[in-house]
Design a protein around this motif. Structure first.
Motif, PDB file in Angstrom:
ATOM      1  N   ILE A 110       0.810  -1.225   0.000  1.00 19.40           N
ATOM      2  CA  ILE A 110       0.000   0.000   0.000  1.00 19.40           C
ATOM      3  C   ILE A 110       0.843   1.275   0.000  1.00 19.40           C
ATOM      4  CG2 ILE A 110      -2.030  -1.044   1.073  1.00 19.40           C
ATOM      5  CD1 ILE A 110      -1.040   0.148   3.758  1.00 19.40           C
ATOM      6  N   GLY A 111       2.157   1.149   0.061  1.00 23.51           N
ATOM      7  CA  GLY A 111       2.936   2.384   0.067  1.00 23.51           C
ATOM      8  C   GLY A 111       4.422   2.162   0.168  1.00 23.51           C
ATOM      9  N   ALA A 112       5.150   3.221  -0.162  1.00 21.57           N
ATOM     10  CA  ALA A 112       6.608   3.261   0.015  1.00 21.57           C
ATOM     11  C   ALA A 112       6.923   4.320   1.057  1.00 21.57           C
ATOM     12  CB  ALA A 112       7.302   3.571  -1.305  1.00 21.57           C
TER      13      ALA A 112
ATOM     14  N   GLY B 198      10.366  -0.078   2.673  1.00 21.96           N
ATOM     15  CA  GLY B 198      11.361   0.851   3.185  1.00 21.96           C
ATOM     16  C   GLY B 198      12.751   0.474   2.717  1.00 21.96           C
ATOM     17  N   ASP B 199      13.738   1.200   3.226  1.00 21.44           N
ATOM     18  CA  ASP B 199      15.126   0.857   2.929  1.00 21.44           C
ATOM     19  C   ASP B 199      15.804   0.369   4.199  1.00 21.44           C
ATOM     20  OD1 ASP B 199      15.666   3.146   4.429  1.00 21.44           O
ATOM     21  OD2 ASP B 199      16.097   4.398   2.691  1.00 21.44           O
ATOM     22  N   ALA B 200      17.131   0.269   4.175  1.00 24.33           N
ATOM     23  CA  ALA B 200      17.871  -0.319   5.296  1.00 24.33           C
ATOM     24  C   ALA B 200      17.771   0.495   6.579  1.00 24.33           C
ATOM     25  CB  ALA B 200      19.337  -0.501   4.910  1.00 24.33           C
ATOM     26  N   THR B 201      17.321   1.750   6.486  1.00 26.29           N
ATOM     27  CA  THR B 201      17.241   2.589   7.680  1.00 26.29           C
ATOM     28  C   THR B 201      15.989   2.299   8.503  1.00 26.29           C
ATOM     29  OG1 THR B 201      16.091   4.388   6.517  1.00 26.29           O
ATOM     30  CG2 THR B 201      18.504   4.426   6.511  1.00 26.29           C
ATOM     31  N   TYR B 202      15.110   1.423   8.000  1.00 23.66           N
ATOM     32  CA  TYR B 202      13.872   1.080   8.709  1.00 23.66           C
ATOM     33  C   TYR B 202      13.938  -0.346   9.240  1.00 23.66           C
ATOM     34  CZ  TYR B 202      11.951   5.397   6.956  1.00 23.66           C
ATOM     35  OH  TYR B 202      11.745   6.723   6.698  1.00 23.66           O
ATOM     36  N   PRO B 203      13.248  -0.600  10.354  1.00 18.47           N
ATOM     37  CA  PRO B 203      13.263  -1.955  10.923  1.00 18.47           C
ATOM     38  C   PRO B 203      12.360  -2.886  10.127  1.00 18.47           C
ATOM     39  CG  PRO B 203      11.825  -0.543  12.211  1.00 18.47           C
ATOM     40  CD  PRO B 203      12.471   0.353  11.192  1.00 18.47           C
TER      41      PRO B 203
ATOM     42  N   GLN C 238       9.551  -5.326   9.782  1.00 18.86           N
ATOM     43  CA  GLN C 238       8.332  -5.621  10.528  1.00 18.86           C
ATOM     44  C   GLN C 238       7.418  -6.454   9.634  1.00 18.86           C
ATOM     45  OE1 GLN C 238       7.386  -4.068  13.832  1.00 18.86           O
ATOM     46  NE2 GLN C 238       9.624  -3.854  13.850  1.00 18.86           N
ATOM     47  N   ASP C 239       6.361  -6.993  10.229  1.00 21.63           N
ATOM     48  CA  ASP C 239       5.444  -7.751   9.383  1.00 21.63           C
ATOM     49  C   ASP C 239       4.606  -6.822   8.499  1.00 21.63           C
ATOM     50  OD1 ASP C 239       3.823  -6.671  11.336  1.00 21.63           O
ATOM     51  OD2 ASP C 239       2.818  -8.561  11.857  1.00 21.63           O
ATOM     52  N   TRP C 240       4.774  -5.504   8.675  1.00 23.42           N
ATOM     53  CA  TRP C 240       4.100  -4.525   7.808  1.00 23.42           C
ATOM     54  C   TRP C 240       5.092  -3.569   7.131  1.00 23.42           C
ATOM     55  CZ3 TRP C 240       4.375   0.696   9.396  1.00 23.42           C
ATOM     56  CH2 TRP C 240       4.846   0.892  10.704  1.00 23.42           C
ATOM     57  N   ILE C 241       6.391  -3.730   7.380  1.00 22.06           N
ATOM     58  CA  ILE C 241       7.436  -2.968   6.686  1.00 22.06           C
ATOM     59  C   ILE C 241       8.475  -3.948   6.161  1.00 22.06           C
ATOM     60  CG2 ILE C 241       9.263  -1.232   6.829  1.00 22.06           C
ATOM     61  CD1 ILE C 241       7.852   0.072   9.109  1.00 22.06           C
ATOM     62  N   LEU C 242       8.661  -3.954   4.864  1.00 21.13           N
ATOM     63  CA  LEU C 242       9.686  -4.808   4.264  1.00 21.13           C
ATOM     64  C   LEU C 242      10.852  -3.949   3.786  1.00 21.13           C
ATOM     65  CD1 LEU C 242       7.538  -7.307   2.152  1.00 21.13           C
ATOM     66  CD2 LEU C 242       8.353  -7.522   4.519  1.00 21.13           C
ATOM     67  N   LYS C 243      12.046  -4.493   3.893  1.00 22.15           N
ATOM     68  CA  LYS C 243      13.239  -3.822   3.398  1.00 22.15           C
ATOM     69  C   LYS C 243      14.112  -4.856   2.706  1.00 22.15           C
ATOM     70  CE  LYS C 243      16.049  -4.201   7.629  1.00 22.15           C
ATOM     71  NZ  LYS C 243      16.816  -3.415   8.628  1.00 22.15           N
TER      72      LYS C 243
ATOM     73  N   LEU D 177      11.873  -4.912  -4.784  1.00 21.72           N
ATOM     74  CA  LEU D 177      11.563  -3.941  -3.746  1.00 21.72           C
ATOM     75  C   LEU D 177      12.165  -2.570  -4.080  1.00 21.72           C
ATOM     76  CD1 LEU D 177      11.437  -4.451   0.053  1.00 21.72           C
ATOM     77  CD2 LEU D 177      12.664  -2.486  -0.860  1.00 21.72           C
ATOM     78  N   LYS D 178      13.427  -2.560  -4.487  1.00 20.81           N
ATOM     79  CA  LYS D 178      14.080  -1.279  -4.778  1.00 20.81           C
ATOM     80  C   LYS D 178      13.411  -0.578  -5.961  1.00 20.81           C
ATOM     81  CE  LYS D 178      18.572  -2.611  -2.868  1.00 20.81           C
ATOM     82  NZ  LYS D 178      19.993  -2.937  -3.146  1.00 20.81           N
ATOM     83  N   ARG D 179      12.996  -1.358  -6.945  1.00 18.92           N
ATOM     84  CA  ARG D 179      12.306  -0.757  -8.080  1.00 18.92           C
ATOM     85  C   ARG D 179      10.999  -0.117  -7.643  1.00 18.92           C
ATOM     86  NH1 ARG D 179      10.429  -4.462 -13.094  1.00 18.92           N
ATOM     87  NH2 ARG D 179       9.030  -5.248 -11.483  1.00 18.92           N
ATOM     88  N   ALA D 180      10.228  -0.801  -6.806  1.00 16.18           N
ATOM     89  CA  ALA D 180       8.959  -0.252  -6.339  1.00 16.18           C
ATOM     90  C   ALA D 180       9.175   0.917  -5.371  1.00 16.18           C
ATOM     91  CB  ALA D 180       8.130  -1.347  -5.669  1.00 16.18           C
ATOM     92  N   HIS D 181      10.230   0.813  -4.557  1.00 18.51           N
ATOM     93  CA  HIS D 181      10.502   1.876  -3.580  1.00 18.51           C
ATOM     94  C   HIS D 181      10.902   3.180  -4.264  1.00 18.51           C
ATOM     95  CE1 HIS D 181      12.885   4.017  -0.410  1.00 18.51           C
ATOM     96  NE2 HIS D 181      11.896   3.570   0.343  1.00 18.51           N
TER      97      HIS D 181
END
Length: 375
Positions: free
Chosen positions: A154-156, A245-250, A252-257, A276-280
């Motif tokens: 649902i978002g970046a 997210g990127d490497a600066t985020y933890p 979580q089961d709702w945040i992927l990096k 992931l990087k392409r979508a981010h």
């Protein structure tokens, strides 16, 4: 590469060749030049939006900019106040420089910027920057899957450092990891590059993970308000929607990096990182367009720390207005929007914030991409 991505997005983009028009100096600049002589390119160059969108914004802001307001000269029309504010936000020209050009005093320019920014947040935020409802979340998932090839998303999520001149007594708090002073804005965009969550005005010394824990987004996620209840199924399992997210985020089961890059990554993990990087990149593009369109964000010299959160929010909202109304974007505005002398701080999230259960979600995504094949 980001500029190439932007250029290939399915948005209206163009290059402008503004005509020469007479000096605007004088109190009648609005009536004599803008209303009578401005063409479509002039409106976009000075106000970053079409004439039609400009007057739409004015009508939406009318309840919050009453003519009897004590902050304005009684003869200054609402449209002129909005024009003064947008001109400053778009060009970042100093109050003292803009003042004689527009035929108003520096204090009037400052008042216009302040009051219009407050009105934008008060009256346009509920329309253009808000938490999506369940149906809108489903549509956001569809857009991320079809446009960016990433499912159940649902978002970046990312952060933006905005250069400032900090108060001397707070200089250390606002000095970021790269040694320059900034305020930190955390934002989330949908697959079209429009913001739907923004938390701002954190001191530049804070890490992204700490900002996340202090933000309303963290609260929304912990309360389960970022996905339906019960969650939709993905790969045969009930799974919350995810943010990227990127490497600066933890994790979580709702945040992927991405997986940490090393020689031991499997082909599946490399494919996941690529996807992931392409979508981010959608939020990296959005930040570039935001700063290019509203160049006040390149360096907030004339703005007090008290006004900054409102001003940043107003710029994000106005970005959404322009994008939603399909206003053209001038690629030439991108020049200087990413100053190389101010590198972005990048501090990895602490391991203590990682959710071990989230590894299962990444594994599900790897399975999904493997089943889809390369691309």
């Amino acid at each position: 590469m980001l500029q190439l991505l932007i250029a290939h997005r399915r948005r209206t983009s163009c290059c402008f060749y503004p005509r020469a028009w007479p000096s605007l100096r004088g109190t009648d600049w609005w009536e004599r030049v803008v209303l009578k002589e401005f063409g479509p390119q002039d409106w976009l160059e000075k106000f970053r939006m079409s004439k039609e969108t400009f007057f739409y914004v004015c009508n939406q802001l009318r309840p919050g900019l009453a003519p009897h307001s004590a902050h304005f000269h009684p003869t200054l029309p609402l449209e002129k106040r909005v024009a003064v504010a947008l001109w400053h936000l778009a060009t970042n020209v100093e109050y003292q420089t803009l003042s004689p050009l527009l035929g108003v005093g520096p204090s009037t320019v400052q008042s216009c910027v302040r009051e219009v920014s407050y009105a934008v947040v008060l009256l346009l935020k509920p329309l253009y920057l808000r938490l999506p409802n369940e149906k809108e979340l489903e549509n956001m998932v569809r857009i991320f899957r079809t446009r960016w090839g990433f499912p159940h998303c649902i978002g970046a999520l990312d952060s933006l450092h905005i250069p400032i001149h900090p108060p001397l007594r707070l200089a250390a708090d606002y000095c970021n990891g790269q040694g320059w002073h900034s305020i930190l804005t955390q934002a989330t965009v949908d697959g079209l590059g429009q913001f739907w969550d923004v938390s701002t005005a954190f001191p530049g010394s804070m890490e992204n993970s700490a900002v996340l824990e202090s933000s309303s987004l963290w609260v929304l996620a912990k309360e389960g308000r970022l996905c339906p209840n019960p969650p939709k199924h993905f790969m045969g399992k009930a799974q919350k929607y995810v943010l990227l997210g990127d490497a600066t985020y933890p994790l979580q089961d709702w945040i992927l990096k991405p997986y940490q890059e090393d020689e031991n990554l499997t082909q599946r993990q490399l494919q996941f990182n690529y996807r992931l990087k392409r979508a981010h990149s959608v939020i990296e593009n959005a930040f570039l367009r935001l700063k290019a369109r509203w160049q006040i964000l390149l360096k907030c010299d004339d703005c007090s720390l008290e006004l900054l959160p409102t001003l940043v929010l107003a710029c994000c909202i106005l970005h959404n207005v322009c994008e939603a109304h399909d206003n053209p974007f001038n690629e030439e505005w991108l020049e200087g929007a990413e100053p190389t002398e101010l590198p972005k701080p990048c501090q990895p999230a602490p391991a203590a914030m990682e959710d071990n259960r989230a590894e299962q979600v990444r594994e599900l995504m790897c399975q999904y991409f493997e089943s889809c094949g390369e691309g």
